[in-house]
Design an enzyme around this catalytic site. Structure first.
Site, mmCIF file in Angstrom:
data_model
loop_
_atom_site.group_PDB
_atom_site.id
_atom_site.type_symbol
_atom_site.label_atom_id
_atom_site.label_comp_id
_atom_site.label_asym_id
_atom_site.label_seq_id
_atom_site.Cartn_x
_atom_site.Cartn_y
_atom_site.Cartn_z
ATOM 1 N N ASP A 158 0.910 -1.146 0.000
ATOM 2 C CA ASP A 158 0.000 0.000 0.000
ATOM 3 C C ASP A 158 0.944 1.189 0.000
ATOM 4 O O ASP A 158 1.602 1.473 1.009
ATOM 5 C CB ASP A 158 -0.863 0.000 1.263
ATOM 6 C CG ASP A 158 -1.799 1.192 1.306
ATOM 7 O OD1 ASP A 158 -1.411 2.280 0.809
ATOM 8 O OD2 ASP A 158 -2.908 1.065 1.841
ATOM 9 N N HIS A 159 1.041 1.886 -1.120
ATOM 10 C CA HIS A 159 2.135 2.862 -1.226
ATOM 11 C C HIS A 159 2.005 4.005 -0.218
ATOM 12 O O HIS A 159 2.976 4.692 0.064
ATOM 13 C CB HIS A 159 2.297 3.372 -2.669
ATOM 14 C CG HIS A 159 1.307 4.409 -3.085
ATOM 15 N ND1 HIS A 159 0.056 4.118 -3.541
ATOM 16 C CD2 HIS A 159 1.407 5.756 -3.129
ATOM 17 C CE1 HIS A 159 -0.581 5.236 -3.838
ATOM 18 N NE2 HIS A 159 0.217 6.254 -3.602
ATOM 19 N N HIS A 182 -5.670 2.746 1.446
ATOM 20 C CA HIS A 182 -5.004 3.951 1.960
ATOM 21 C C HIS A 182 -5.751 4.553 3.167
ATOM 22 O O HIS A 182 -5.154 4.868 4.194
ATOM 23 C CB HIS A 182 -4.909 5.028 0.874
ATOM 24 C CG HIS A 182 -4.326 4.540 -0.421
ATOM 25 N ND1 HIS A 182 -3.373 3.560 -0.497
ATOM 26 C CD2 HIS A 182 -4.563 4.911 -1.717
ATOM 27 C CE1 HIS A 182 -3.046 3.350 -1.762
ATOM 28 N NE2 HIS A 182 -3.757 4.154 -2.525
#
Ligand code: BG6
Length: 523
Positions: A200-201, A263
């Protein structure tokens, strides 16, 4: 709040670690796709220019198109030139490109994996990659289970003679609770959890990691970080862009799957979690999962009461006219897909009982902004109101009036933290006005923070999964999101489109907070 002592720590040194990453062959499935071109190759290029890639390193791109090594290298060079934050340098690029290989093939075809295996063996021999492999699934989620199966069948997930075989799986991990469970089962049938890195960046963003540093490296905020002092929390992930040519993808996803499941719920978990016993993969993730489990899974009635969805109509952002979602390429003219979501979440645990978390995410909002705002309760007695200016109006039902203290953690852009508090207005009266104390990363540290993918790739080379999502987290998050989807399926779809591009979302989202005597921030 500029630090008195110039910072000399990790931030100044960028991503450098004491430990150098071991030799490695990185295999990217979906190597000519958007993610590889926009994010992965530019991140690898920057790591390479910063001397942070493993000394013995190579990249194998796998995709359907019939390229050869040279054509692949040329495409990647163009991608780095267009999207990289580190400028291209011809000589350095040529050296970097000697470690690029391309394997054409279908992801379901065992022959593709035989070719990948042969290329990796060649790289072990010629570039010293030492049998260590990192596979990156930069593909749509529907390919992930097949990729695990084929890699295993080819023996590529075996960790022989102390070498490692790891897999990074790009989000979304599944498309609902059942498919996420099935994918986890398929992955864990052939690999160990320790080998699987669900990305999950957002967790790679400096400011997201700083949520924990801010909370747990400072003594003054944590005592107030609970239901006794916090009136409510608002988390916004706003984007001014639309779907940017990804209409077909977005029709399948929608904001709930695209942003909330990953996010946004990660931001909730980091904001609400208890202090971990250490900053390591198990300890941090053990605490995050407790938060996700403490959010009650809503039934159909609760979905009606606590969720709002929206879809943008034509409008204007940044002074330019933009089309509505239904006119985007790849989008159905009567699409029922949401481009905006607002939720009221409760976290039913000792720390947060009674303090709502209002979260929202949307495309085509007035600006790009991600922030976490903690609104504290009012003082018990509006003392100055009687002596000087008008007493702060108390929100009906809510414990925080317009003069409440607000701590805003700005994740992006204008990365920083601000604290709003009341101050005496100069003059003979005791009027109180809100003022702000501001910390800006750029000003205090004077360096550009690393890109999220740089940090996360480096962590994966080093085998550190602290900033990756564990199996139980991904399933807990899908459990919530799937319940919301079920509730929506039982309701009539709202009259979409229901907000104009360039506005803060549908009126129903304002009503969601107004019912509690509160209002969204306009960051
Ligand atoms: C991605 C979503 O995960 O995150 C995109 O698929 C979104 O729709 C993007 O635009 C936002 O990321 P960032 O880092 O620009 O906030």
């Amino acid at each position: 709040m500029t630090p008195a002592i110039p910072a000399t720590g990790v931030f100044r040194e960028g991503l450098a670690r004491e430990e150098a990453p071991p030799p490695c062959g990185l295999v990217i499935f979906g190597a000519t796709g958007d993610l590889a071109r926009r994010k992965l190759l530019p991140a690898l290029w920057t790591l390479s220019r910063s001397g942070l890639l493993p000394a013995r390193f190579a990249i194998v791109g796998v995709a359907r198109g019939g390229l050869d090594d040279a054509a692949f290298a040329a495409e990647m060079k163009a991608a780095v030139a267009e999207h990289g934050r580190t400028p291209l340098d011809a000589a350095a690029w040529d050296a970097f490109a000697t470690g690029l290989r391309y394997v054409p093939g279908e992801f379901g075809d065992p022959a593709t994996f035989d070719r990948v295996k042969a290329v990796l063996a060649e790289l072990d021999a010629t570039r010293g990659t030492a049998g260590n492999r990192l596979f990156y699934f930069a593909t749509p989620p529907s390919f992930a289970a097949t990729l695990f199966e084929r890699l295993d069948a080819a023996g590529l997930l075996d960790e022989v003679d102390g070498a490692f075989a790891r897999v990074i799986v790009e989000k979304p991990f599944g498309r609902d609770l059942d498919s996420a469970r099935a994918l986890n089962a398929a992955a864990l049938a052939v690999a160990d959890e320790r080998q699987i890195f669900r990305i999950d960046h957002y967790l790679g963003k400096e400011t997201v990691q700083n949520i924990l540093v801010f909370r747990f490296a400072n003594a003054i905020f944590e005592p107030l970080w609970n239901h006794a002092y916090v009136d409510h929390v608002q988390i916004t992930v706003g984007e001014s862009i639309g779907v940017e040519g990804r209409g077909k993808f977005y029709e399948e996803a929608g904001t709930l799957r695209d942003i909330v499941q990953n996010h946004l719920l990660q931001l909730v978990a980091l904001t609400a979690m208890e202090p971990p016993v250490a900053f390591d993969a198990d300890a941090v993730r053990d605490e995050k999962i407790k938060v996700l489990r403490a959010i009650p899974v809503p039934n159909a009635r609760e979905v009606t009461l606590t969720t709002v969805r929206g879809q943008y109509d034509a409008g204007a952002t940044a002074g330019a006219d933009v089309a509505g979602y239904r006119s985007e390429p790849g989008v159905a003219p009567d699409s029922a897909t949401e481009t905006y979501v607002a939720l009221k979440l409760s976290i039913d645990n000792w720390r947060w009982a009674g303090t709502p978390f209002y979260v929202r995410a949307g495309k085509r909002l007035p600006k790009r902004v991600t922030e976490i705002a903690i609104t504290f309760k009012d003082v018990p007695h509006a003392f100055f109101g009687r002596n000087g200016g008008a007493p702060a109006a108390r929100a009906p039902g809510g414990g925080a009036g317009p003069a409440a203290n607000v701590l805003a953690l700005r994740i992006q852009p204008e990365e920083g933290i601000s604290l709003r508090f009341g101050s005496k207005v100069p003059g003979s009266r005791l009027d109180v006005e809100p003022v702000k104390m501001d910390f800006l990363y750029g000003r205090s540290f004077g360096v550009e923070p690393p890109e999220a993918y740089e940090r996360l790739l480096l962590d994966a080379f080093l085998g550190d999964s602290t900033l990756f999502i564990r199996r139980d987290e991904v399933e807990a998050a899908w459990g919530l999101v799937t319940a919301v989807h079920r509730g929506w399926a039982d309701q009539a779809t709202p009259a979409f489109p229901n907000y104009e591009a360039g506005t803060w979302g549908p009126a129903a989202a304002d009503a969601l907070l107004a019912r509690d005597g509160r209002a969204w921030r306009r960051p």
